[in-house]
Write an enzyme that holds these catalytic residues in place. Structure first.
Site, mmCIF file in Angstrom:
data_model
loop_
_atom_site.group_PDB
_atom_site.id
_atom_site.type_symbol
_atom_site.label_atom_id
_atom_site.label_comp_id
_atom_site.label_asym_id
_atom_site.label_seq_id
_atom_site.Cartn_x
_atom_site.Cartn_y
_atom_site.Cartn_z
ATOM 1 N N LYS A 280 0.845 -1.191 0.000
ATOM 2 C CA LYS A 280 0.000 0.000 0.000
ATOM 3 C C LYS A 280 0.882 1.243 0.000
ATOM 4 C CE LYS A 280 -4.708 -0.223 1.642
ATOM 5 N NZ LYS A 280 -5.664 0.215 2.658
ATOM 6 N N GLU A 366 -19.327 -8.325 9.489
ATOM 7 C CA GLU A 366 -20.394 -7.669 10.244
ATOM 8 C C GLU A 366 -21.362 -8.662 10.879
ATOM 9 O OE1 GLU A 366 -18.813 -4.844 7.164
ATOM 10 O OE2 GLU A 366 -19.549 -6.917 7.113
ATOM 11 N N ARG A 394 -25.476 -5.266 6.688
ATOM 12 C CA ARG A 394 -24.929 -6.580 6.351
ATOM 13 C C ARG A 394 -25.124 -7.584 7.496
ATOM 14 N NH1 ARG A 394 -19.248 -6.166 3.446
ATOM 15 N NH2 ARG A 394 -20.220 -7.640 2.032
#
Length: 619
Positions: A280, A366, A394
Site C-alpha cells: 500500500k 459484520e 450486512r
C-alpha cells in the site's frame, strides 16, 4: 527516452497495443497521475498506489471489457478507471456530477460490477461465469480481492460454491498488501503472512522434483506427502482444498512476473487462485510509511504530505463517541468494544490502547460482529458495536434473530448516519431508522448535537436491551460536550423553542436547521431524541396545541421517524396536517455533504421554504 505516454491511453485496447517493454514506464506515469489527481480532489490513495502494476498487467493480458474484472473493494480501482477512458474524469472524482470513487456499472462498460462494500467479488464473478458457460461464451472472469476482504465469510461461501461448479473460468487474485483500512486481523491473516515459508517451499519443491524424477515410486510418495506437508509452510492448501489451483505468492509490482503468470492462468482456465503481494502506498514514501493516514486523505500537497491543521478543528461525532467509550469503559468493566475492521473510522484507536483486552476488531465480518456481541451479552458483558450505518445492513438478520429476539443488552453506535458526502450512495446511512424501528425490543436514539450524543450514548448503554445511537459523519455545530455519564429519561424529548401554530419535530442533527428556520417562522421546535420509544405524550401535546406538524430527519422518509409520528396520530385519531421532511425515495449520489443537504431542501433555508410552501397561511 520516454517511448510511451499515459495521455495516449484512452482504452485498454491502446494498452494492449504497447510492447511489453513499455509497460513499466507507463506504470510509473500512472502512479504519478494517481498521486497528483487524488492530492487535488481527495479520495483513496494508498490502496490505489499499490495496484498500479496489477491493473496494467490485467488490462494488458485480458480482453476487457469482454473479459470481466471485478475489484473488491472498489477503492483500489482508480488506476483501472484511468486506463478505461476516465483519465480526464479524475478531476471531478467523488464530486457532485463527477465520477464515483468506486466501480459503477452505469459509469463504464469496464466496471463489470459495483463494489463499495467488500467481499462480494467472488460471488459476482462466479455468477457471471455460470452465465457465460450457459450462453456458450468463452469469457474470463477475474475477482481482485484484498486480503482484508478475505476475512468476510461471504468470500469463503463463494469459494466453496465455486469449487463444485463445473465448466467455469474464474480467476481469484488475492491482493495481499498486509493492510486493510485498519491493520488486518485474524488467523487467516497470519496464514497468509507466511510468505517467506511459501517461497522456501516453492524452491525446495523444485529441487526435490529434479532429484526424484528418475525414481517414479519415490516421486509419487513425495507427491502424496507434499499434499499434507505443504500446508505447514505454504498458504496454498486451504484454497486447493476448495478446488482452486493456487499459484504464488508473487511480487505484485513486478510486471515481468505478473504478465507471464496471468497469461499462463488465462490459458489454463477453470478455477485459478493467484496470490500477489503488493505494498500500500507503493512509490510514494509518505504513504508507504503511513498507509492508514493516506488511506483516504483530503486535498494535500504531495511534495510536503498531509499536514495537521494549524488551529484545532471542531470535534467530530466519531471523536465524541471514542472519548465516551473510554470514559464508560473506565466506569464499567463489563463494557466490551467491537468493530468490524474500522478501528480508525469508528474512533476506537484510543480505546484499544487503554483497554486492549476488551477491544475486538473482528475483521470485515459484520454478521459475526453482531452475533459475537450477542454471545458476550448472554454472559453478562455489555458489548458496544461501533459500526457504520451502511455496514450494519450486512448484519441485519443477526441483529433481529440473535440480538433483538432474545432482548440482549447490546448497544450499537451507528456512525456515518445520513448523508456521507464523497463516498456516495453505497455508503449512505439513510435507512437505519426505518430498518431498526420496526424491530421489537429496540431503542432508536437520534441525538441533535455533540453533547446530546454523549447523553444518549449513556442512556442507551444503561438500557438493559438492544439500543442504537445514530450520528453523522464529520463535525457538529461546535456544542461543548460536558463530562459525565449522566443519562436522560428513555423515550423523552425536549422542547428547544416555543412558538405558534407550527411545531417542528426534529430527529437528529437537523435540529440545528430547524431552530434557524423556526426563528424566522416563529415555530415550536421539539428535539425528539428518540424515534423509538417515541415520546407520544409530547407528540400529542404539540398536535393538539398547534395547527400543523412538521417532522424532520436526515434519513429515508419511507418508514422513518415521520412515519412513526403519523402512525401514532392515526392510532390516537388525531387530525392535524403533517409535513414530512427527510431523504427522498432515491439513492443520493456523491458530493459535498452540506451542498447535498441544501439541494435536498434539508438546510435551514430549505426547511423554511418547504414549510412556507405547504402552510402559506400559517408561516
Amino acid at each position: 527516452m520516454t517511448t510511451v505516454s499515459l495521455d495516449t491511453i484512452n482504452s485498454p485496447a491502446d494498452l494492449r497495443a504497447l510492447d511489453r517493454s513499455e509497460l513499466s514506464e507507463l506504470a510509473d506515469q500512472l502512479r504519478d497521475f494517481v498521486l497528483q489527481s487524488v492530492s487535488r480532489t481527495g479520495g483513496h490513495l494508498s490502496s490505489n498506489l499499490g495496484t498500479v502494476e496489477l491493473t496494467v498487467a490485467l488490462h494488458h493480458v485480458f480482453n476487457t471489457p469482454y473479459d470481466r474484472i471485478v475489484w473488491d473493494v472498489g477503492h483500489q480501482s482508480y488506476p483501472h478507471k484511468i486506463l478505461t477512458g476516465r483519465r480526464e474524469g479524475m478531476a471531478g472524482l467523488r464530486q457532485r456530477g463527477g465520477i464515483s470513487g468506486f466501480p459503477r456499472r452505469s459509469e463504464s462498460e469496464y466496471d463489470a460490477f459495483g463494489t463499495a462494500h467488500s467481499s462480494t467479488s467472488i460471488s459476482a464473478v462466479l455468477g457471471m461465469a455460470v452465465a457465460a458457460r450457459n450462453a456458450g461464451e468463452d469469457r474470463q472472469h477475474i475477482a481482485v480481492i484484498g486480503d482484508g476482504a478475505m476475512t468476510a465469510g461471504m468470500a469463503f461461501e463463494a469459494l466453496n460454491n465455486a469449487g463444485v461448479t463445473p465448466g467455469v473460468n474464474v480467476l481469484v487474485i488475492l491482493n495481499d498488501n498486509d493492510m486493510s483500512i485498519s491493520p488486518p486481523v485474524g488467523a487467516l491473516n497470519r496464514y497468509l503472512a507466511r510468505l517467506m515459508s511459501g517461497g522456501f517451499y516453492a524452491a525446495a519443491k523444485n529441487v526435490g522434483r529434479a532429484v526424484l524424477q528418475h525414481v517414479p515410486p519415490v516421486l509419487e510418495l513425495a507427491r502424496r506427502f507434499e499434499g499434507h506437508a505443504k500446508g505447514m509452510v505454504s498458504p496454498s492448501t486451504l484454497f486447493e482444498e476448495l478446488g482452486f489451483n493456487y499459484v504464488g505468492p508473487i511480487d505484485g509490482h513486478d510486471l515481468d512476473a505478473l504478465i507471464p503468470t496471468l497469461e499462463n492462468l488465462k490459458a489454463l482456465g477453470g478455477l485459478q487462485f493467484l496470490h500477489v503481494v503488493t505494498r500500500k502506498g507503493q512509490g510514494y514514501k509518505l504513504a508507504e510509511a503511513d498507509p492508514v493516514l493516506y488511506h483516504g486523505p483530503g486535498k494535500f500537497d504531495p511534495s510536503v504530505g498531509i499536514q495537521k491543521p494549524g488551529t484545532p478543528a471542531r470535534q467530530t461525532f466519531t471523536q465524541v463517541f471514542g472519548r465516551w467509550l473510554c470514559d464508560m469503559a473506565a466506569a464499567d468493566d463489563r463494557l466490551v468494544g467491537i468493530t468490524p475492521a474500522m478501528r480508525e473510522g469508528s474512533g476506537l484507536v484510543e480505546f484499544e490502547k487503554q483497554f486492549p483486552m476488551r477491544y475486538f476488531d473482528v475483521g470485515i465480518a459484520e454478521q459475526h460482529a453482531v452475533t459475537f456481541a450477542a454471545g458476550l451479552a448472554c454472559e453478562g458483558q455489555k458489548p458496544v458495536v461501533a459500526i457504520y450505518s451502511t455496514f450494519l445492513q450486512r448484519g441485519y438478520d443477526q441483529f433481529i434473530h440473535d440480538v433483538a429476539l432474545q432482548n440482549l443488552d447490546v448497544t450499537f453506535a451507528l456512525d456515518r448516519a445520513g448523508i456521507v458526502g464523497a463516498d456516495g450512495a453505497t455508503h449512505a446511512g439513510n435507512y437505519d431508522i426505518a430498518y431498526l424501528r420496526c424491530v421489537p425490543n429496540m431503542v432508536v436514539a437520534t441525538p441533535s448535537d455533540e453533547n446530546e450524543t454523549r447523553l444518549l450514548l449513556n442512556t442507551c448503554f444503561r438500557h438493559p436491551g438492544p439500543a442504537s445511537v445514530r450520528y453523522p459523519r464529520g463535525a457538529g455545530a461546535g456544542v461543548e460536550v460536558r463530562a459525565g455519564l449522566d443519562a436522560v429519561p428513555l423515550g423523552q424529548g425536549i422542547v428547544r423553542r416555543e412558538g405558534k401554530q407550527i411545531a417542528i419535530l426534529a430527529f437528529g442533527t437537523l435540529c440545528q436547521a430547524a431552530m434557524e428556520a423556526a426563528g424566522r417562522l416563529d415555530a415550536t421546535v421539539a428535539d425528539m431524541r428518540f424515534v423509538k420509544p417515541l415520546d407520544e405524550a409530547l407528540v400529542e401535546r404539540l398536535a393538539t396545541s398547534h395547527k400543523a406538524i412538521v417532522t424532520l430527519e436526515e434519513a429515508a422518509i419511507m418508514g422513518g421517524a415521520g412515519s412513526a409520528v403519523l402512525e401514532f396520530l392515526a392510532r390516537k385519531g388525531l387530525q392535524v396536517p403533517v409535513l414530512q421532511l427527510g431523504l427522498p425515495d432515491q439513492f443520493i449520489d456523491h458530493g459535498d455533504q452540506a451542498a447535498l443537504l441544501a439541494e435536498l431542501g434539508l438546510d435551514a433555508a430549505g426547511v423554511e421554504r418547504s414549510i412556507r410552501s405547504r402552510y402559506p397561511d400559517l408561516a
